[in-house]
Design a protein around this motif. Sequence first.
Motif, short mmCIF file in Angstrom:
data_model
loop_
_atom_site.label_atom_id
_atom_site.label_comp_id
_atom_site.label_asym_id
_atom_site.label_seq_id
_atom_site.Cartn_x
_atom_site.Cartn_y
_atom_site.Cartn_z
N MET A 1 0.84 -1.19 0.00
CA MET A 1 0.00 0.00 0.00
C MET A 1 0.88 1.24 0.00
SD MET A 1 -2.84 1.13 2.78
CE MET A 1 -3.87 -0.23 2.30
N ASN A 2 0.53 2.24 -0.81
CA ASN A 2 1.35 3.44 -0.86
C ASN A 2 0.81 4.52 0.07
OD1 ASN A 2 -0.75 4.89 -2.22
ND2 ASN A 2 -0.07 4.05 -4.18
N THR A 3 1.56 5.61 0.16
CA THR A 3 1.22 6.68 1.09
C THR A 3 -0.11 7.33 0.73
OG1 THR A 3 3.57 7.08 1.47
CG2 THR A 3 2.03 8.83 2.12
N ASN A 4 -0.41 7.47 -0.56
CA ASN A 4 -1.67 8.07 -0.98
C ASN A 4 -2.86 7.26 -0.48
OD1 ASN A 4 -0.46 10.23 -2.29
ND2 ASN A 4 -0.35 9.14 -4.25
N GLU A 5 -2.74 5.96 -0.53
CA GLU A 5 -3.83 5.10 -0.06
C GLU A 5 -4.00 5.22 1.45
OE1 GLU A 5 -3.97 1.37 -3.15
OE2 GLU A 5 -2.19 1.60 -1.90
N ILE A 6 -2.90 5.23 2.17
CA ILE A 6 -2.98 5.31 3.62
C ILE A 6 -3.59 6.63 4.06
CG2 ILE A 6 -0.87 6.41 4.49
CD1 ILE A 6 -1.86 2.92 5.46
N ASN A 80 -12.22 4.52 5.47
CA ASN A 80 -12.20 5.82 4.83
C ASN A 80 -13.33 6.70 5.37
OD1 ASN A 80 -14.54 4.99 3.51
ND2 ASN A 80 -13.45 4.45 1.62
N ALA A 81 -13.53 7.85 4.76
CA ALA A 81 -14.54 8.79 5.26
C ALA A 81 -15.95 8.21 5.22
CB ALA A 81 -14.49 10.09 4.47
N GLY A 82 -16.20 7.27 4.32
CA GLY A 82 -17.49 6.61 4.25
C GLY A 82 -17.62 5.42 5.17
N LYS A 83 -16.62 5.25 6.04
CA LYS A 83 -16.57 4.13 7.00
C LYS A 83 -16.51 2.78 6.29
CE LYS A 83 -18.81 6.61 10.81
NZ LYS A 83 -19.19 7.82 10.09
N VAL A 84 -15.84 2.76 5.16
CA VAL A 84 -15.61 1.53 4.41
C VAL A 84 -14.20 1.03 4.73
CG1 VAL A 84 -15.41 0.47 2.12
CG2 VAL A 84 -17.16 2.21 2.56
N ARG A 85 -14.10 -0.21 5.14
CA ARG A 85 -12.79 -0.82 5.40
C ARG A 85 -12.02 -0.96 4.09
NH1 ARG A 85 -14.31 -6.08 9.13
NH2 ARG A 85 -14.75 -5.01 11.10
N PHE A 86 -10.75 -0.54 4.11
CA PHE A 86 -9.97 -0.69 2.89
C PHE A 86 -8.57 -1.26 3.14
CE2 PHE A 86 -8.84 3.54 4.35
CZ PHE A 86 -7.48 3.65 4.06
N ALA A 87 -8.18 -1.41 4.41
CA ALA A 87 -6.87 -1.98 4.71
C ALA A 87 -6.92 -2.62 6.09
CB ALA A 87 -5.78 -0.90 4.66
N HIS A 88 -6.02 -3.54 6.32
CA HIS A 88 -6.03 -4.24 7.61
C HIS A 88 -4.62 -4.66 8.01
CE1 HIS A 88 -6.41 -8.50 5.62
NE2 HIS A 88 -5.41 -7.79 5.16
N GLN A 89 -4.51 -5.00 9.29
CA GLN A 89 -3.34 -5.70 9.80
C GLN A 89 -3.80 -6.58 10.96
OE1 GLN A 89 -0.49 -3.64 12.56
NE2 GLN A 89 -1.36 -1.76 11.67
N TYR A 90 -3.06 -7.66 11.20
CA TYR A 90 -3.39 -8.60 12.25
C TYR A 90 -2.17 -8.81 13.14
CZ TYR A 90 -7.30 -9.73 9.18
OH TYR A 90 -8.40 -9.65 8.38
N GLY A 91 -2.41 -9.15 14.38
CA GLY A 91 -1.31 -9.49 15.26
C GLY A 91 -1.24 -8.62 16.49
N TYR A 92 -0.02 -8.24 16.85
CA TYR A 92 0.21 -7.53 18.11
C TYR A 92 -0.35 -6.11 18.08
CZ TYR A 92 3.08 -11.43 19.55
OH TYR A 92 3.49 -12.69 19.91
N VAL A 93 -0.56 -5.55 19.26
CA VAL A 93 -1.20 -4.25 19.41
C VAL A 93 -0.28 -3.14 18.90
CG1 VAL A 93 -2.20 -2.62 21.06
CG2 VAL A 93 -2.46 -5.10 21.43
N PRO A 128 2.73 2.80 5.96
CA PRO A 128 2.09 2.00 4.90
C PRO A 128 2.56 0.56 4.86
CG PRO A 128 2.74 4.15 4.06
CD PRO A 128 3.33 4.04 5.43
N GLU A 129 3.80 0.30 5.32
CA GLU A 129 4.33 -1.06 5.28
C GLU A 129 3.62 -1.98 6.27
OE1 GLU A 129 6.48 -2.13 3.03
OE2 GLU A 129 6.40 -0.13 2.18
N ASP A 130 2.92 -1.40 7.24
CA ASP A 130 2.23 -2.21 8.25
C ASP A 130 0.87 -2.69 7.80
OD1 ASP A 130 4.35 -1.86 9.97
OD2 ASP A 130 3.43 -0.16 11.03
N TRP A 131 0.38 -2.16 6.67
CA TRP A 131 -1.01 -2.39 6.29
C TRP A 131 -1.09 -3.13 4.96
CZ3 TRP A 131 -4.68 -1.26 9.79
CH2 TRP A 131 -4.30 -0.44 10.85
N GLU A 132 -2.11 -3.96 4.85
CA GLU A 132 -2.37 -4.69 3.61
C GLU A 132 -3.74 -4.28 3.08
OE1 GLU A 132 -2.83 -9.30 1.98
OE2 GLU A 132 -2.00 -8.89 3.97
N ILE A 133 -3.79 -3.93 1.82
CA ILE A 133 -5.06 -3.51 1.23
C ILE A 133 -5.98 -4.72 1.10
CG2 ILE A 133 -4.41 -3.85 -1.19
CD1 ILE A 133 -5.84 -1.11 -1.70
#
Length: 238
Positions: A1-6, A80-93, A128-133
């Motif tokens: 994911m790039n910075t624009n997406e994040i 995003n602003a519409g409360k639509v999920r677009f990226a995720h990460q799993y694991g530690y806090v 951005p490296e922590d997130w997967e689209i």
Amino acid sequence: MNTNEISQAKYIQLNAGVRYWEDAKLNGEEDTDGQIPLRDGEDWSPTIELATGRVLDWPAGVEADIHYKVCDAGAYWLLNAGKVRFAHQYGYVPDYLAIGQPGYGDYIIMKIGAGGMIAGWRRPDLDPEDWEILLAPVAPAMSDAARDVLAERQRQISAEGWTPEHDDCHVKREMACAAACYALPEITAIDGINVWPWEDNWWKPRDHRSNLIRAGALILAEIERLDRAASQDGSTSE
């Protein structure tokens, strides 16, 4: 994911598997019964506005002092602003969910005021490296049940490594059997019948709703496997 997406991120949504609900206080009293607002089964699932630290749908007049041990039993989504999920990460806090003291990746630490604002919140610098689209954004118009099944399927792929290539090796309907076990855990206790298809350490039942979400995701994985097999050999079932 790039910075624009994040940069689309307006909210972060948590699905944190809390070990001990009593590790929080509500209006100064220990929450021994796990009555924390926004609890969902065995998970705590708030949505936080990134810019302000406001917890959405927090009930007026409730104050919370939270020190939850979660470790790697967490799922986190960017909305995003519409409360639509677009990226995720799993694991530690993530570190920014421990406010005022180190959480070491294990703890969610925060104080939520009566107006739903997190004390001392600062907008996190999201890497951005922590997130997967997501394979496809999950819209809020979808029911919570459907959203959670799809999110669990995505978690199985990303966190557990149960990719399509992995699933294609399970040609003896193992995923369907596993789904049946999660849907009706009592069948695993029937003497003389070994329904669970894998090693015992993979059997992780929780509350009924969470079990059904896992069952639904496993059924989806099995149907996808059948469809891939059918596209290769022209058949429609096995």
